[in-house]
Design an enzyme around this catalytic site. Sequence first.
Site, PDB file in Angstrom:
ATOM      1  N   ASN A 186       0.818  -1.205   0.000  1.00 13.09           N
ATOM      2  CA  ASN A 186       0.000   0.000   0.000  1.00 13.09           C
ATOM      3  C   ASN A 186       0.862   1.269   0.000  1.00 13.09           C
ATOM      4  O   ASN A 186       2.087   1.205   0.015  1.00 13.09           O
ATOM      5  CB  ASN A 186      -0.949  -0.031   1.200  1.00 13.09           C
ATOM      6  CG  ASN A 186      -2.271   0.634   0.911  1.00 13.09           C
ATOM      7  OD1 ASN A 186      -2.350   1.642   0.226  1.00 13.09           O
ATOM      8  ND2 ASN A 186      -3.329   0.061   1.469  1.00 13.09           N
TER       9      ASN A 186
ATOM     10  N   HIS B 149      23.793   0.617  12.150  1.00 15.21           N
ATOM     11  CA  HIS B 149      25.099   1.232  12.398  1.00 15.21           C
ATOM     12  C   HIS B 149      25.637   0.714  13.728  1.00 15.21           C
ATOM     13  O   HIS B 149      24.864   0.435  14.647  1.00 15.21           O
ATOM     14  CB  HIS B 149      24.981   2.754  12.452  1.00 15.21           C
ATOM     15  CG  HIS B 149      24.450   3.338  11.189  1.00 15.21           C
ATOM     16  ND1 HIS B 149      25.246   3.604  10.103  1.00 15.21           N
ATOM     17  CD2 HIS B 149      23.203   3.708  10.832  1.00 15.21           C
ATOM     18  CE1 HIS B 149      24.507   4.120   9.131  1.00 15.21           C
ATOM     19  NE2 HIS B 149      23.259   4.180   9.548  1.00 15.21           N
TER      20      HIS B 149
ATOM     21  N   ALA C 285      -0.385  -1.330   9.229  1.00 16.79           N
ATOM     22  CA  ALA C 285      -0.034   0.061   8.942  1.00 16.79           C
ATOM     23  C   ALA C 285       0.995   0.614   9.923  1.00 16.79           C
ATOM     24  O   ALA C 285       0.882   0.429  11.131  1.00 16.79           O
ATOM     25  CB  ALA C 285      -1.296   0.923   8.973  1.00 16.79           C
TER      26      ALA C 285
ATOM     27  N   ALA D  55      -0.496  -3.080  13.516  1.00 15.77           N
ATOM     28  CA  ALA D  55      -0.192  -1.702  13.147  1.00 15.77           C
ATOM     29  C   ALA D  55       0.691  -1.054  14.205  1.00 15.77           C
ATOM     30  O   ALA D  55       0.487  -1.241  15.404  1.00 15.77           O
ATOM     31  CB  ALA D  55      -1.485  -0.916  12.981  1.00 15.77           C
TER      32      ALA D  55
ATOM     33  N   LYS E 159      -0.715 -13.652  20.088  1.00 13.73           N
ATOM     34  CA  LYS E 159      -1.441 -14.933  20.042  1.00 13.73           C
ATOM     35  C   LYS E 159      -1.005 -15.717  18.828  1.00 13.73           C
ATOM     36  O   LYS E 159      -0.360 -15.215  17.922  1.00 13.73           O
ATOM     37  CB  LYS E 159      -2.943 -14.709  20.037  1.00 13.73           C
ATOM     38  CG  LYS E 159      -3.479 -13.996  18.800  1.00 13.73           C
ATOM     39  CD  LYS E 159      -4.994 -13.841  18.914  1.00 13.73           C
ATOM     40  CE  LYS E 159      -5.570 -13.052  17.774  1.00 13.73           C
ATOM     41  NZ  LYS E 159      -7.006 -12.920  17.877  1.00 13.73           N
TER      42      LYS E 159
END
Length: 188
Positions: free
Chosen positions: A88, A118, A143, A161, A184
């Site tokens: 997306n 780094h 997201a 998300a 879970k």
Amino acid sequence: MSILEIQRRFASNTLIAKDDPIFDHVFQEVEKSLKLIAKLNASGDFQECRPIFKALFGEALDEGTVIFTPFTTNFGKFTKIGKNVFINHGCSFLDLGGITIEDDVQIAPQVKLVTENHPLNPKTRKGLILSPILIKKNAWIGAGAMILPGVTIGENSVVAAGAVVSKDVPDHTVVGGVPAKIIKSIEN
């Protein structure tokens, strides 16, 4: 220096110092990628974007794979994307360490895949340590999630998300939080 030679060096999972001559070659490729990214994100036409993605990744996307723009990557050539993948808007892939996305993966908006790190030591901090990311079949990345260097996301797993994933995720598992923890298991 060829892309394959750069890839072999970067696959070593050792410190690559900031003054290593390999970066001259890498920056040349990054400049090419940035030009392709600008063209890609200015297009807005998915069919027009397909050949740009081919140039960016070094191979054509599967017909069932969709990547919405805007999309960014710093290199592109070290990203491999399977069949029927959906990525997306607003995703960013730092792929110098290598990113593999297997078939049927779903990636939500604003996901970051980061294969570059780094060292903590201030004297070597501008160098790079690279570790690949693997996202296995049918995984779903929510997201705003961030997947860090060296992480494997298991088959059929879900990353919630906003999660920051710093450790491997087993198959058929839901993880979430910062840092991500197992929430879970998913029954098949």
